[in-house]
Design a protein around this motif. Structure first.
Motif, PDB file in Angstrom:
ATOM      1  N   ASP A   1       0.806  -1.227   0.000  1.00  0.00           N
ATOM      2  CA  ASP A   1       0.000   0.000   0.000  1.00  0.00           C
ATOM      3  C   ASP A   1       0.838   1.276   0.000  1.00  0.00           C
ATOM      4  OD1 ASP A   1      -2.309  -1.433  -0.090  1.00  0.00           O
ATOM      5  OD2 ASP A   1      -2.793  -1.213   2.033  1.00  0.00           O
ATOM      6  N   ARG A   2       2.101   1.175   0.369  1.00  0.00           N
ATOM      7  CA  ARG A   2       2.998   2.338   0.367  1.00  0.00           C
ATOM      8  C   ARG A   2       3.683   2.523  -0.987  1.00  0.00           C
ATOM      9  NH1 ARG A   2       6.153   1.566   6.106  1.00  0.00           N
ATOM     10  NH2 ARG A   2       4.280   1.307   7.368  1.00  0.00           N
ATOM     11  N   GLY A   3       3.420   1.606  -1.909  1.00  0.00           N
ATOM     12  CA  GLY A   3       4.023   1.697  -3.233  1.00  0.00           C
ATOM     13  C   GLY A   3       5.388   1.058  -3.336  1.00  0.00           C
ATOM     14  N   ARG A   4       5.816   0.342  -2.304  1.00  0.00           N
ATOM     15  CA  ARG A   4       7.096  -0.365  -2.369  1.00  0.00           C
ATOM     16  C   ARG A   4       6.918  -1.611  -3.225  1.00  0.00           C
ATOM     17  NH1 ARG A   4       8.188  -0.571   4.036  1.00  0.00           N
ATOM     18  NH2 ARG A   4       6.114  -1.488   3.841  1.00  0.00           N
ATOM     19  N   VAL A   5       7.906  -1.880  -4.038  1.00  0.00           N
ATOM     20  CA  VAL A   5       7.856  -3.001  -4.972  1.00  0.00           C
ATOM     21  C   VAL A   5       9.070  -3.894  -4.724  1.00  0.00           C
ATOM     22  CG1 VAL A   5       7.890  -3.655  -7.417  1.00  0.00           C
ATOM     23  CG2 VAL A   5       6.737  -1.552  -6.706  1.00  0.00           C
TER      24      VAL A   5
END
Length: 71
Positions: free
Chosen positions: A3-7
């Motif tokens: 949800d924080r955009g970490r991939v």
């Protein structure tokens, strides 16, 4: 992706080897192996998931044998 955009994922090096990575906005792509202790005998080759708390799972080589990992 969380949800924080970490991939997390797998990057192919020019040598043909694979490395597990974490990508974060503002920090870019980081090889997860850089966070290992020296002489750990691990090579993290693929990160497959990341939790909201930042726990990363994947696979890698430990002493040349394929193993799962969790950070």
């Amino acid at each position: 992706i969380d949800d924080r955009g970490r991939v997390v994922g797998q990057a192919q090096l020019t040598s043909g080897e694979s490395r597990a990575f974490l990508w974060q906005a503002g920090k870019g792509m980081l090889d997860l192996n850089r966070f290992l202790k020296p002489n750990s005998e691990w090579i993290l080759t693929e990160a497959t998931s990341i939790t909201e708390g930042g726990l990363i799972t994947g696979q890698g080589l430990y002493r040349g044998q394929l193993r799962g990992f969790m950070t």
